[in-house]
Design an enzyme around this catalytic site. Structure first.
Site, PDB file in Angstrom:
ATOM      1  CE  LYS A 195      -1.828   2.908   2.210  1.00  0.00           C
ATOM      2  NZ  LYS A 195      -1.594   4.359   1.979  1.00  0.00           N
ATOM      3  CD  GLU A 271      12.593   3.939   9.255  1.00  0.00           C
ATOM      4  OE1 GLU A 271      12.398   4.827  10.135  1.00  0.00           O
ATOM      5  OE2 GLU A 271      12.736   4.183   8.054  1.00  0.00           O
ATOM      6  CB  CYS A 305      12.419   8.779   9.718  1.00  0.00           C
ATOM      7  SG  CYS A 305      13.289   7.700   8.599  1.00  0.00           S
ATOM      8  CD  GLU A 402       9.546  12.395  12.523  1.00  0.00           C
ATOM      9  OE1 GLU A 402       8.464  11.829  12.701  1.00  0.00           O
ATOM     10  OE2 GLU A 402      10.521  11.851  11.982  1.00  0.00           O
TER      11      GLU A 402
HETATM   12  P1  ADP Z   1       2.856  10.862   7.616  1.00  0.00           P
HETATM   13  O1  ADP Z   1       2.208  11.336   8.884  1.00  0.00           O
HETATM   14  O2  ADP Z   1       4.250  11.264   7.501  1.00  0.00           O
HETATM   15  O3  ADP Z   1       2.034  11.098   6.385  1.00  0.00           O
HETATM   16  P2  ADP Z   1       1.908   8.268   8.119  1.00  0.00           P
HETATM   17  O4  ADP Z   1       2.499   7.444   9.179  1.00  0.00           O
HETATM   18  O5  ADP Z   1       0.574   8.895   8.375  1.00  0.00           O
HETATM   19  O6  ADP Z   1       2.978   9.323   7.736  1.00  0.00           O
HETATM   20  O7  ADP Z   1       1.776   7.493   6.755  1.00  0.00           O
HETATM   21  C1  ADP Z   1       2.653   6.482   6.321  1.00  0.00           C
HETATM   22  C2  ADP Z   1       1.835   5.404   5.641  1.00  0.00           C
HETATM   23  O8  ADP Z   1       0.904   4.882   6.592  1.00  0.00           O
HETATM   24  C3  ADP Z   1       0.996   5.874   4.463  1.00  0.00           C
HETATM   25  O9  ADP Z   1       0.988   4.859   3.462  1.00  0.00           O
HETATM   26  C4  ADP Z   1      -0.386   6.023   5.065  1.00  0.00           C
HETATM   27  O10 ADP Z   1      -1.431   5.866   4.125  1.00  0.00           O
HETATM   28  C5  ADP Z   1      -0.398   4.872   6.051  1.00  0.00           C
HETATM   29  N1  ADP Z   1      -1.379   5.014   7.137  1.00  0.00           N
HETATM   30  C6  ADP Z   1      -1.846   6.144   7.704  1.00  0.00           C
HETATM   31  N2  ADP Z   1      -2.766   5.868   8.646  1.00  0.00           N
HETATM   32  C7  ADP Z   1      -2.897   4.514   8.681  1.00  0.00           C
HETATM   33  C8  ADP Z   1      -3.692   3.598   9.440  1.00  0.00           C
HETATM   34  N3  ADP Z   1      -4.564   4.013  10.356  1.00  0.00           N
HETATM   35  N4  ADP Z   1      -3.531   2.276   9.206  1.00  0.00           N
HETATM   36  C9  ADP Z   1      -2.654   1.836   8.289  1.00  0.00           C
HETATM   37  N5  ADP Z   1      -1.894   2.640   7.531  1.00  0.00           N
HETATM   38  C10 ADP Z   1      -1.996   3.960   7.716  1.00  0.00           C
END
Ligand code: ADP
Length: 504
Positions: A195, A271, A305, A402
């Site tokens: 994904k 990570e 990161c 961050e």
């Molecule tokens: P950022 O805050 O830097 O955008 P995220 O941790 O939100 O980073 O996003 C990293 C990845 O995690 C993306 O592919 C995002 O779609 C996915 N993501 C965000 N929320 C969820 C969730 N509740 N469950 C699974 N994947 C998620």
């Protein structure tokens, strides 16, 4: 399905090459298909906020469809049954194809993410190739052990793939993060459902097309674009995914671990975020230290990161360091990432852009000294001026959280012990660095700091031979090379009686 070998720029001769966008659908079981709902979402150009194209919006049902394909490919397909050498050969071919499409991939990455084209081309793709060729080389070199047991038995350990794996990818290094998960998962004989981040889905889909062209069998690699709380959550909680790898925020990492635990207790590799300390000691070469600090924080628009986002400077050289650090930040070329001279493009999207500007406001409000920058750059897109705050205190928000943007925080320290103690107060522990000519000081720091990577007199140096991952809330599990392949395998013990054999 895969792009033609001779696909060529259709551009206008400007610094921005133009390629048509070929892949916008889910890649499941070797084919590009619409989302079952028929829904799409827009991916935007961070230079302008304008729509690049619409992409299939996968949801739980599409993830399920992809998992079924990956399950069949694992249980019945050729990929896990091939020899490691045969899998490695396909992965080497995959790397060659990616290399042949470097310009087009780099173009898509810059268009979708906003990072300088030279970075996409000479850092990210180079990293992708190193990762893939490293794991391709390991594919036929994974072996267990035999054991002399305490009795007339023969023991063996056998590395086996988990089965169907899942990967949830962030947007800051879309291609590289894709390959850091996909390469080792496939090399180990797993199948995988990926994904990509909703901000940057384009290169993952292109890489899927190239995987098919390389001969990776249908169902072994599936890519489902979509949003985190829907498609991403479906990966984390799916009952038939056997392992999940995630790179992203600590907040979402916790959600993923919880979903993994509550579903089928699948192991996770996380990570996550960081607030990495960079300690500049008074004996440092000042110009080199300024260069290191600049790279540590501003690289990739601060969207790393591992960014060196807490720069501790010894009080005796603080003023001299500030003057040079500000001068260097002011010279940074911000602008259209397709222009070769540009060092800093836009932030990835409006959400990040606004969040960073809020952090800048909080720095000002809490009394940090704004030394340079502090505003949006230009009036279009998501550009932010390279920003430096001085006199930052440990309890300020900008020193604790961050920011993920081009905002450097300078903190003053007196003694090494004090710097180590303050470096370790963060809940994060991804990376740390020290600049000093004294090897004893550097070694003492390296062994005392709670972080997964420590750089001495350098920053952002990575290699597939070195483990990469976090301490504390920066996550767990290690990526790169063999470390990553083994984290995509489980270890089985096999015992047989030694009936008529001497057991010496
Ligand atoms: P950022 O805050 O830097 O955008 P995220 O941790 O939100 O980073 O996003 C990293 C990845 O995690 C993306 O592919 C995002 O779609 C996915 N993501 C965000 N929320 C969820 C969730 N509740 N469950 C699974 N994947 C998620």
């Amino acid at each position: 399905m895969a792009p033609a070998e001779n696909s060529s720029p259709v551009g206008n001769g400007s610094s921005e090459p133009k390629y048509p966008i070929k892949y916008t659908k889910c890649f499941i079981d070797g084919e590009f298909v619409d989302a079952i709902s028929g829904k799409t979402f827009e991916t935007l150009d961070p230079r302008t906020g304008e729509v690049i194209t619409s992409v299939a919006e996968g949801d739980a049902v599409d993830i399920d469809r992809a998992v079924k394909a990956a399950r069949q490919a694992f249980d019945e397909g050729p990929w896990p049954r091939m020899s490691g050498a045969a899998r490695g050969k396909v992965l080497f071919k995959y790397a060659d194809l990616i290399e042949q499409h470097t310009d087009e991939l780099a173009y898509l990455e810059t268009l979708d993410n906003g990072k300088p084209f030279v970075l996409s081309k000479y850092a990210d793709i180079v990293g992708v190739l190193k990762c893939l060729r490293n794991v391709a080389g390991w594919a036929d070199k994974i072996s267990g052990q035999t054991y002399k047991m305490d009795g007339p038995y023969q023991g063996m350990s056998l590395y086996e793939p988990y089965g169907v794996t899942g990967a949830i990818i962030p947007w800051n290094f879309p291609m590289l993060m894709f390959m850091l998960k996909v390469g080792p998962a496939l090399a180990a004989g797993n199948t995988i459902v990926v994904k990509p981040a909703e901000q940057t889905p384009l290169t993952a889909l292109y890489l899927a097309a190239l995987a098919k062209e390389a001969g990776i069998p249908s169902g072994a690699l599936n890519v489902v674009p979509g949003f985190g709380p829907t498609a991403g959550a479906a990966v984390a909680s799916h009952m038939d995914i056997n392992k999940v790898g995630f790179t992203g925020s600590t907040e979402v990492g916790k959600i993923i671990m919880e979903a993994a635990a509550k579903s089928n207790l699948k192991p996770v590799t996380l990570e996550l975020g960081g607030k990495s300390p960079l300690v500049i000691c008074e004996d440092a070469d000042l110009d080199a230290a300024v260069d290191i600090a600049n790279l540590a924080l501003f690289f990739n628009m601060g969207q790393c990161c591992t960014a060196g986002s807490r720069v501790f400077v010894q009080d005796t050289i603080y003023d001299a360091f500030v003057a040079k650090a500000v001068e260097k930040a002011k010279k940074r070329v911000v602008g259209d990432p397709f222009k070769p001279e540009v060092e800093q493009g836009p932030q990835v999207d409006e959400t990040q852009f606004k969040k960073i500007l809020e952090y800048i406001e909080s720095g000002k409000a809490e009394g940090a000294q704004l030394l340079t920058g502090g505003c949006a750059a230009g009036n279009k897109g998501y550009y932010i001026e390279p920003t430096i705050f001085g006199d930052v205190q440990d309890d300020m928000k900008i020193a604790r959280e961050e920011i993920f943007g081009p905002v450097m925080s300078l903190l003053k320290f007196k003694t090494l012990d004090e710097a180590i103690k303050r470096a370790n107060t963060s809940s994060y522990g991804l990376a740390a660095a020290i600049v000093s000519k004294d090897i004893d000081v550097a070694n003492r720091f390296a062994r005392s700091v709670r972080a997964g990577t420590v750089w001495i007199n350098c920053y952002h140096v990575y290699d597939q031979s070195l483990p990469f991952g976090g301490y504390k809330t920066s996550g767990f599990g290690r990526e790169h090379g063999l470390h990553s392949i083994l984290s995509h395998m489980q270890l089985k013990a096999i015992v047989t009686p030694l009936k008529d054999s001497p057991w010496l």
